[in-house]
Motif scaffolding. Structure first.
Motif, PDB file in Angstrom:
ATOM      1  N   GLY A  91       0.789  -1.231   0.000  1.00 50.52           N
ATOM      2  CA  GLY A  91       0.000   0.000   0.000  1.00 50.52           C
ATOM      3  C   GLY A  91       0.814   1.271   0.000  1.00 50.52           C
ATOM      4  N   ARG A  92       1.969   1.295   0.668  1.00 50.07           N
ATOM      5  CA  ARG A  92       2.748   2.528   0.786  1.00 50.07           C
ATOM      6  C   ARG A  92       3.563   2.822  -0.470  1.00 50.07           C
ATOM      7  NH1 ARG A  92       7.961   1.108   1.703  1.00 50.07           N
ATOM      8  NH2 ARG A  92       8.357  -1.032   2.403  1.00 50.07           N
ATOM      9  N   LEU A  93       3.657   1.829  -1.384  1.00 48.78           N
ATOM     10  CA  LEU A  93       4.404   2.037  -2.621  1.00 48.78           C
ATOM     11  C   LEU A  93       3.471   2.509  -3.728  1.00 48.78           C
ATOM     12  CD1 LEU A  93       6.784  -1.068  -2.680  1.00 48.78           C
ATOM     13  CD2 LEU A  93       7.265   1.253  -1.860  1.00 48.78           C
ATOM     14  N   ASP A  94       4.047   3.201  -4.712  1.00 41.27           N
ATOM     15  CA  ASP A  94       3.217   3.678  -5.822  1.00 41.27           C
ATOM     16  C   ASP A  94       2.826   2.519  -6.729  1.00 41.27           C
ATOM     17  OD1 ASP A  94       5.197   3.429  -8.113  1.00 41.27           O
ATOM     18  OD2 ASP A  94       6.307   4.833  -6.833  1.00 41.27           O
ATOM     19  N   VAL A  95       1.838   2.786  -7.559  1.00 36.41           N
ATOM     20  CA  VAL A  95       1.272   1.763  -8.437  1.00 36.41           C
ATOM     21  C   VAL A  95       2.330   1.187  -9.371  1.00 36.41           C
ATOM     22  CG1 VAL A  95      -0.287   1.459 -10.414  1.00 36.41           C
ATOM     23  CG2 VAL A  95      -1.101   2.590  -8.317  1.00 36.41           C
ATOM     24  N   LEU A  96       3.148   2.030  -9.971  1.00 35.24           N
ATOM     25  CA  LEU A  96       4.151   1.555 -10.914  1.00 35.24           C
ATOM     26  C   LEU A  96       5.112   0.570 -10.251  1.00 35.24           C
ATOM     27  CD1 LEU A  96       5.339   1.682 -13.772  1.00 35.24           C
ATOM     28  CD2 LEU A  96       6.773   3.594 -13.007  1.00 35.24           C
ATOM     29  N   THR A  97       5.566   0.903  -9.038  1.00 36.72           N
ATOM     30  CA  THR A  97       6.489   0.010  -8.341  1.00 36.72           C
ATOM     31  C   THR A  97       5.829  -1.319  -8.021  1.00 36.72           C
ATOM     32  OG1 THR A  97       7.669   1.890  -7.393  1.00 36.72           O
ATOM     33  CG2 THR A  97       7.988  -0.240  -6.331  1.00 36.72           C
ATOM     34  N   LEU A 126       4.321   0.217 -17.504  1.00 35.74           N
ATOM     35  CA  LEU A 126       3.390   1.273 -17.920  1.00 35.74           C
ATOM     36  C   LEU A 126       2.458   0.782 -19.024  1.00 35.74           C
ATOM     37  CD1 LEU A 126       5.707   4.409 -17.826  1.00 35.74           C
ATOM     38  CD2 LEU A 126       3.619   4.075 -16.477  1.00 35.74           C
ATOM     39  N   ALA A 127       2.993  -0.017 -19.937  1.00 32.68           N
ATOM     40  CA  ALA A 127       2.155  -0.562 -21.009  1.00 32.68           C
ATOM     41  C   ALA A 127       1.084  -1.480 -20.437  1.00 32.68           C
ATOM     42  CB  ALA A 127       3.025  -1.312 -22.014  1.00 32.68           C
ATOM     43  N   ALA A 128       1.440  -2.255 -19.404  1.00 28.79           N
ATOM     44  CA  ALA A 128       0.453  -3.129 -18.770  1.00 28.79           C
ATOM     45  C   ALA A 128      -0.648  -2.316 -18.092  1.00 28.79           C
ATOM     46  CB  ALA A 128       1.141  -4.044 -17.757  1.00 28.79           C
ATOM     47  N   LEU A 129      -0.262  -1.241 -17.408  1.00 31.59           N
ATOM     48  CA  LEU A 129      -1.262  -0.368 -16.783  1.00 31.59           C
ATOM     49  C   LEU A 129      -2.160   0.278 -17.838  1.00 31.59           C
ATOM     50  CD1 LEU A 129       0.992   1.315 -14.069  1.00 31.59           C
ATOM     51  CD2 LEU A 129      -0.921  -0.232 -13.644  1.00 31.59           C
ATOM     52  N   GLU A 130      -1.572   0.637 -18.948  1.00 30.02           N
ATOM     53  CA  GLU A 130      -2.349   1.238 -20.046  1.00 30.02           C
ATOM     54  C   GLU A 130      -3.394   0.259 -20.565  1.00 30.02           C
ATOM     55  OE1 GLU A 130      -3.675   4.173 -22.302  1.00 30.02           O
ATOM     56  OE2 GLU A 130      -1.848   4.486 -21.111  1.00 30.02           O
ATOM     57  N   GLN A 131      -3.044  -1.026 -20.584  1.00 29.10           N
ATOM     58  CA  GLN A 131      -3.987  -2.051 -21.052  1.00 29.10           C
ATOM     59  C   GLN A 131      -5.295  -2.004 -20.265  1.00 29.10           C
ATOM     60  OE1 GLN A 131      -3.782  -4.776 -23.319  1.00 29.10           O
ATOM     61  NE2 GLN A 131      -1.939  -3.875 -24.197  1.00 29.10           N
ATOM     62  N   PHE A 132      -5.201  -1.627 -18.978  1.00 23.36           N
ATOM     63  CA  PHE A 132      -6.369  -1.643 -18.107  1.00 23.36           C
ATOM     64  C   PHE A 132      -6.817  -0.239 -17.711  1.00 23.36           C
ATOM     65  CE2 PHE A 132      -3.807  -5.516 -17.135  1.00 23.36           C
ATOM     66  CZ  PHE A 132      -4.583  -6.366 -17.914  1.00 23.36           C
ATOM     67  N   ASP A 133      -6.414   0.755 -18.524  1.00 23.16           N
ATOM     68  CA  ASP A 133      -6.881   2.147 -18.364  1.00 23.16           C
ATOM     69  C   ASP A 133      -6.539   2.749 -17.013  1.00 23.16           C
ATOM     70  OD1 ASP A 133      -8.055   2.129 -20.944  1.00 23.16           O
ATOM     71  OD2 ASP A 133      -9.835   1.138 -20.135  1.00 23.16           O
ATOM     72  N   ILE A 134      -5.385   2.397 -16.448  1.00 19.77           N
ATOM     73  CA  ILE A 134      -4.997   2.958 -15.153  1.00 19.77           C
ATOM     74  C   ILE A 134      -3.563   3.485 -15.173  1.00 19.77           C
ATOM     75  CG2 ILE A 134      -6.630   1.768 -13.632  1.00 19.77           C
ATOM     76  CD1 ILE A 134      -4.544  -0.409 -13.210  1.00 19.77           C
ATOM     77  N   ALA A 135      -3.028   3.748 -16.363  1.00 24.14           N
ATOM     78  CA  ALA A 135      -1.667   4.287 -16.449  1.00 24.14           C
ATOM     79  C   ALA A 135      -1.580   5.642 -15.750  1.00 24.14           C
ATOM     80  CB  ALA A 135      -1.230   4.410 -17.912  1.00 24.14           C
ATOM     81  N   GLY A 136      -2.685   6.390 -15.723  1.00 28.22           N
ATOM     82  CA  GLY A 136      -2.701   7.693 -15.069  1.00 28.22           C
ATOM     83  C   GLY A 136      -2.558   7.618 -13.562  1.00 28.22           C
ATOM     84  N   LEU A 137      -2.670   6.406 -13.003  1.00 31.82           N
ATOM     85  CA  LEU A 137      -2.540   6.220 -11.554  1.00 31.82           C
ATOM     86  C   LEU A 137      -1.144   5.750 -11.155  1.00 31.82           C
ATOM     87  CD1 LEU A 137      -5.908   4.329 -10.900  1.00 31.82           C
ATOM     88  CD2 LEU A 137      -5.474   6.780 -10.713  1.00 31.82           C
ATOM     89  N   ALA A 138      -0.212   5.691 -12.093  1.00 29.48           N
ATOM     90  CA  ALA A 138       1.096   5.075 -11.854  1.00 29.48           C
ATOM     91  C   ALA A 138       1.835   5.670 -10.665  1.00 29.48           C
ATOM     92  CB  ALA A 138       1.962   5.187 -13.111  1.00 29.48           C
ATOM     93  N   ALA A 139       1.682   6.977 -10.433  1.00 30.50           N
ATOM     94  CA  ALA A 139       2.440   7.640  -9.362  1.00 30.50           C
ATOM     95  C   ALA A 139       1.698   7.636  -8.026  1.00 30.50           C
ATOM     96  CB  ALA A 139       2.762   9.074  -9.774  1.00 30.50           C
ATOM     97  N   GLN A 140       0.448   7.171  -8.004  1.00 33.50           N
ATOM     98  CA  GLN A 140      -0.320   7.171  -6.759  1.00 33.50           C
ATOM     99  C   GLN A 140       0.053   5.982  -5.872  1.00 33.50           C
ATOM    100  OE1 GLN A 140      -4.504   7.850  -6.660  1.00 33.50           O
ATOM    101  NE2 GLN A 140      -4.512   9.043  -8.553  1.00 33.50           N
ATOM    102  N   ARG A 141      -0.059   6.171  -4.559  1.00 34.58           N
ATOM    103  CA  ARG A 141       0.154   5.060  -3.638  1.00 34.58           C
ATOM    104  C   ARG A 141      -0.989   4.063  -3.784  1.00 34.58           C
ATOM    105  NH1 ARG A 141       2.899   7.219   1.844  1.00 34.58           N
ATOM    106  NH2 ARG A 141       1.748   5.453   2.712  1.00 34.58           N
TER     107      ARG A 141
END
Length: 271
Positions: A91-97, A126-141
């Motif tokens: 939870g304390r790490l960002d989505v990308l990590t 990032l490409a995997a996150l883009e597949q599921f329309d959540i690449a914009g959340l990459a920097a969020q915890r």
């Protein structure tokens, strides 16, 4: 191809899975159904080797999975990615990590521990996150995301492992109807677009019939049904669940089976 042969698991005097045998073809989407305590989770965890079988054998593409240990077992767990009901994100790490954790087996330990991920791996994540329309959340915890978003992150993490098999253990159990469909659509897209075999534990018959091309029904640790969704009659459902089939649905009603864009299906066929 996955071969499960006479697989059993005992916990003390309780037999959680008893003499399970089946074959799963590559590229199929298999739903494992049954009531709580039927042995569904134990079955998937044995296939991933998070739980060791008491008896029986698991083979994948000719390799004896039940005999693996050490580095070979770690490689198997990369090939057979697990998705859990509880998401299992940090939870304390960002989505990308969190997604990059799926690449741990491909980079030196010091790089992952220091957070010095190769740029190529970041692009893959990032490409995997883009597949599921959540690449914009990459920097969020991760802890700030909704349940549906967290499960999509977990699926993206599994995808970047480049697995041959995905084992999803009740992936939608804690989600509302809208996020349930979003997550199941994501699993279906992985299956059809990439040709990755999916085995998914489900309580809802509506969802199982909508998304899966084959169902394995379990009751009291035993496989009591194995076949196409259309062959699962209400009478068989009552035998599996010990209930009226109308009581089994979890409030998510079946929708027409999702159709992927023709281009995506074409790519999958060409792969």
């Amino acid at each position: 191809m996955l071969h499960v042969e006479g697989l059993s698991r005992r916990f003390g005097n309780h037999r959680a899975v008893a003499d399970a045998s089946f074959v799963v073809e590559r590229g199929s989407f298999v739903g494992v159904i049954g009531p709580s305590g039927a042995g569904k989770s134990t079955l998937l965890r044995m296939i991933n080797r998070l739980v060791d079988p008491s008896e029986g054998r698991i083979r994948f593409a000719g390799e004896d999975v039940t005999a693996l240990s050490g580095a070979e077992l770690r490689r198997w767990r990369r090939r057979a990615a697990m998705i859990f009901q509880q998401f299992n994100l940090v939870g304390r790490l960002d989505v990308l990590t969190n997604v990059l954790m799926g690449r741990v087996a491909t980079v030196p330990a010091w790089r992952s521990l220091a957070g010095l991920w190769p740029e190529d791996d970041k692009v893959i994540a990032l490409a995997a996150l883009e597949q599921f329309d959540i690449a914009g959340l990459a920097a969020q915890r991760a802890e700030h995301l909704s349940g549906g978003q967290q499960q999509r992150v977990a699926i993206a993490r599994a995808l970047v492992q480049e697995p041959e098999l995905i084992l999803a253990d009740e992936p939608i159990a804690s989600l509302d109807p809208r996020n349930t469909r979003v997550v199941m659509d994501a699993l279906l897209r992985i299956n059809k677009h990439y040709g990755i075999t999916v085995m998914c534990n489900l309580h809802s018959l509506d969802l199982a019939r909508t998304y899966c091309d084959r169902l394995i029904g379990m009751a009291a640790g035993r496989i009591v049904f194995d076949g196409a969704p259309e062959h699962l009659t209400d009478a068989i459902a009552r035998d599996i669940y010990g209930l009226d089939s109308e009581q089994i649905a979890d409030g998510v009603h079946a929708a027409p089976r999702p159709r992927l864009p023709a281009a995506a299906l074409g790519e999958a066929a060409a792969a």
